[in-house]
Enzyme design. Structure first.
Site, PDB file in Angstrom:
ATOM      1  N   LYS B 116       0.816  -1.215   0.000  1.00 37.33           N
ATOM      2  CA  LYS B 116       0.000   0.000   0.000  1.00 37.33           C
ATOM      3  C   LYS B 116       0.853   1.271   0.000  1.00 37.33           C
ATOM      4  O   LYS B 116       0.444   2.309  -0.516  1.00 37.33           O
ATOM      5  CB  LYS B 116      -0.963  -0.006   1.191  1.00 37.33           C
ATOM      6  CG  LYS B 116      -1.910  -1.206   1.205  1.00 37.33           C
ATOM      7  CD  LYS B 116      -2.761  -1.277  -0.055  1.00 37.33           C
ATOM      8  CE  LYS B 116      -3.456  -2.614  -0.201  1.00 37.33           C
ATOM      9  NZ  LYS B 116      -4.062  -2.822  -1.531  1.00 37.33           N
ATOM     10  N   GLU B 199      -2.379   7.498   7.835  1.00 39.08           N
ATOM     11  CA  GLU B 199      -2.850   8.440   6.834  1.00 39.08           C
ATOM     12  C   GLU B 199      -3.718   9.474   7.533  1.00 39.08           C
ATOM     13  O   GLU B 199      -4.416   9.150   8.491  1.00 39.08           O
ATOM     14  CB  GLU B 199      -3.693   7.697   5.784  1.00 39.08           C
ATOM     15  CG  GLU B 199      -3.181   7.842   4.370  1.00 39.08           C
ATOM     16  CD  GLU B 199      -3.934   6.928   3.419  1.00 39.08           C
ATOM     17  OE1 GLU B 199      -3.293   6.425   2.500  1.00 39.08           O
ATOM     18  OE2 GLU B 199      -5.143   6.722   3.595  1.00 39.08           O
ATOM     19  N   ARG B 291      -7.885  -6.928  -8.766  1.00 37.97           N
ATOM     20  CA  ARG B 291      -8.753  -8.097  -8.952  1.00 37.97           C
ATOM     21  C   ARG B 291     -10.141  -7.633  -9.354  1.00 37.97           C
ATOM     22  O   ARG B 291     -10.429  -6.439  -9.352  1.00 37.97           O
ATOM     23  CB  ARG B 291      -8.864  -8.860  -7.636  1.00 37.97           C
ATOM     24  CG  ARG B 291      -9.329  -7.918  -6.522  1.00 37.97           C
ATOM     25  CD  ARG B 291      -9.726  -8.625  -5.276  1.00 37.97           C
ATOM     26  NE  ARG B 291      -9.708  -7.734  -4.117  1.00 37.97           N
ATOM     27  CZ  ARG B 291     -10.703  -6.920  -3.767  1.00 37.97           C
ATOM     28  NH1 ARG B 291     -11.801  -6.869  -4.485  1.00 37.97           N
ATOM     29  NH2 ARG B 291     -10.598  -6.134  -2.713  1.00 37.97           N
TER      30      ARG B 291
END
Lengths: 175, 511
Positions: B116, B199, B291
């Site tokens: 990430k 974050e 995906r």
């Protein structure tokens, strides 16, 4: 002449009068002034039924058991006894009405204990998270149903538990 | 095109892929664990192989075993669906080494975007705004210092994360150590990697994602956005395509950004680039999912594209059959995820036997599920039972069809979140499209208002059932005695007036 029956749900007896009427039945619930008209139809060979109640069709899933029925409607499952009417004095009353002062937190599903956030002797408040259990890849917080004192915690983190296992026993707090 | 495709998944998505194989006239191979022996994905596939016990680590996550089955049965491609092995770069690589095509992006793309923090850096490098954040951290003290410099509130996330796991929203320094410890623990349990990162947390934001598809010739096409702000505990519950908050200009900008990122990652096959969108229209890159997405039907309903079929096509080396300008979206689609969780009991999972399942149908309704009468909901896999998607000419039309469809849904045996979704669909703010990721936190479940009525219905039904069935009554009014024909013929509809004591609409129509 209407016949009388008792329907028992969660220790509460409700008497009904019932008589054939126009291809269905007239039904009157205890305490009600008015009669309802109802008819029950089975859908094919399944346990699914439709009860037409005052012309409102309601689907209901009925499973027979000894002396009564499990009825599933909406998200609810009702466990009902149905028997002939008896005068109130002869009915089995509700089970011992005095509320137990102890509470048991039972595993609601099979899973594994992720975290134990309480220990014996600890005072807890209603709504406080006592344990975290993982099932279906989700962590679920189990909260205390009432204020009290933790009597025992017979599980450890990492332990697998089955639905119905005792996780925490609580005693009522002071006062 | 492939000779045979093995589907390394279960449940509704495995069935969805079986259907795509059918549309392509490619034989499909199902794999199943002990508890899925009679599942729909098994029964509808052309071939089926047992791969192990219920525990997914020994069956659906057992890449070696799955590759072995693929080779033995003559499959030349593996479709991973979502979850399980779908974002496992090592598995994708192992497929290639075994001479099998992994239907998805390359192992390198999966690896790059699955990290990430690396994905954030990549996004930044192609000019996509990212939220202020931290590098990977391993200790709580280190993380706390970084949280101070970013400024509260912050999000604590698993570095190897995805699917909403290992995420904590922290408002203040006091909460930080406990929340970070739990995120680390969850990250370790879910991904086998305890690393976290931080974050900046924004209020009043929407979760908007862009579907893309790319072939192996460098063509990458964006296929519109999805609005996924309605989430509970970071799990999406209701998704829409398009989003009320996305203007044509913004759509173009998000689409361009998604394509830039995909190109930078040398991406092919389907993928989803997730963004956070603020009220003022600023957007920030969140992550890219490498995906097929659970909520892909809303994109399919509005674009007419078959994402599963097309991802198989591009994996087999074909060129994308369309480019961006050819894609026209039409109308509005909404998806609701029906899960086996009891909204009136703290959303605890509900396991047990689905004794009866009748799915909704009718205009504009599509249901993806693997439900059948007698299906066991087990604690081994996720709790998704069905996805109901409604299409309408506009949002209101789609919403009305969704409400109708959920009223039609009959599920007996396990508790579901349907009553909760029905409450959400009726909220004025939701109807108006005023939603953000905190929406469900502000709207708690209302108590079940129909209990007394349902109780009375069940009493009367039980009374009729038992009295007629025991022969106490002659049963001419009840079909329970096994003579439905007789009951039917005696039916006369002249009872109007009797007993409509509480008027129409009193009895809830949902089961």
């Amino acid at each position: 002449m209407a016949e009388k029956y008792l329907v028992r749900l969660e220790d509460e007896d409700v008497s009904f009068e019932i008589e054939p009427d126009d291809g269905g039945f007239r039904v009157r619930r205890e305490g009600s002034e008015q009669w309802s008209w109802a008819r029950l139809e089975r859908i094919g060979d399944s346990n699914l039924h439709v009860v037409l109640l005052d012309h409102h069709p309601i689907e209901i899933y009925l499973e027979r058991r000894r002396g009564g029925v499990y009825a599933t409607v909406g998200r609810h499952i009702f466990d009902l006894d149905v028997g002939p009417w008896r005068p109130p004095g002869t009915r089995t009353g509700p089970r011992d009405g005095t509320q137990s002062r102890a509470a048991r937190i039972i595993a609601p599903m099979t899973g594994s204990i992720v975290e134990v956030r309480c220990e014996p002797g600890q005072t807890v408040e209603a709504g406080e998270v006592l344990l975290v259990i993982e099932s279906m890849k989700m962590n679920n917080e189990l909260r205390s149903p009432s204020d009290g004192i933790v009597a025992s915690v017979p599980v450890k983190p990492g332990q697998r538990v089955n639905a119905g296992d005792l996780l925490v026993a609580l005693e009522a707090g002071e006062g | 095109m492939f000779n045979k495709i093995l589907i390394a998944n279960r449940g509704e998505i495995a069935l969805r892929i079986v259907r795509a194989c059918g549309d392509l006239e490619v034989p499909s191979v199902a794999v199943f664990s002990d508890v899925d022996r009679v599942s729909q994905h098994v029964r509808y596939a052309d071939e089926a192989y047992h791969i192990g016990p219920a525990d997914a680590r020994l069956s659906y996550l057992n890449g070696e075993k799955i590759i072995e089955v693929a080779r033995q049965c003559g499959a030349d491609a593996i479709h991973p669906g979502y979850g399980f092995l779908a974002e496992n770069a090592d598995f994708a690589e192992a497929c290639m080494d075994a001479g099998l095509t992994f239907i998805g992006p390359s192992p390198e793309s999966i690896r790059m975007l699955g990290d990430k923090i690396a994905a954030r850096e990549l996004a930044k490098s192609v000019g996509i705004p990212v939220l202020e954040g931290s590098p990977e951290v391993h200790s709580i003290d280190e993380a706390m210092a970084l949280a101070e410099s970013i400024g509260y509130p912050v999000m604590v996330k698993a570095a190897a994360g995805g699917g909403g796991r290992g995420i904590r929203h922290v408002l203040s320094p006091e909460e930080f150590p406990g929340a970070a410890a739990r995120a680390i623990q969850e990250a370790q349990a879910a991904f086998g990697n305890p690393a976290i990162y931080l974050e900046k947390y924004l209020h009043d934001i929407r979760h908007i994602e862009v579907q893309i598809i790319g072939d192996q010739f460098g063509n990458v096409v964006p296929i519109g956005e999805r609005e996924c702000s309605i989430q509970r505990r970071h799990q999406k519950l209701i998704e829409e395509c398009p989003s009320v908050a996305v203007t044509p200009d913004l759509r173009r900008a998000l689409g361009r950004a998604a394509v830039r990122l995909a190109r930078a990652a040398n991406y092919h096959n389907v993928g989803t680039v997730e963004f956070l969108l603020t009220e003022s229209g600023d957007y920030y890159f969140l992550e890219m999912n490498t995906r097929l997405q659970v909520e892909h039907p809303v994109t399919e309903m509005t674009s007419g594209v078959d994402l599963v079929k097309d991802q198989i096509l591009v994996a087999s080396g074909e060129e994308l059959p369309y480019d961006e300008v050819e894609l026209l979206t039409r109308g509005w689609a909404i998806e609701c995820r029906i899960v086996a969780e009891d909204p009136f009991n703290n959303f605890l999972p509900s396991v047990g036997r689905v004794v009866l399942a009748r799915e909704p149908a009718g205009p504009g309704i599509r249901v993806e599920s693997a439900l059948y009468d007698g299906m066991e909901v087990t604690p081994y896999y996720d709790s998704l039972l069905a996805k109901v998607t409604a299409w309408g000419r506009n949002r209101e039309g789609a919403l009305n069809r969704m409400k109708r469809a959920l009223n039609e849904f009959r599920l007996v045996g396990v508790a579901t979140n349907i009553p909760y979704i029905q409450q959400v669909l009726d909220l004025p703010d939701f109807r108006e499209g005023r939603i953000d990721t905190g929406f469900l936190d502000r709207h708690e479940v209302k108590p079940d208002e129909h209990l007394a009525e349902l109780r009375e219905v069940s009493e009367i039904a039980a009374l009729l059932f038992v009295t007629a069935g025991d022969g106490v009554r002659n049963g001419n009014g009840s079909a329970s005695n096994g003579h439905p024909g007789a009951a039917q013929s005696s039916w006369r509809e002249q009872m109007a007036g009797i007993g409509s004591r509480r008027g129409m609409g009193r009895w809830p129509r949902s089961i």
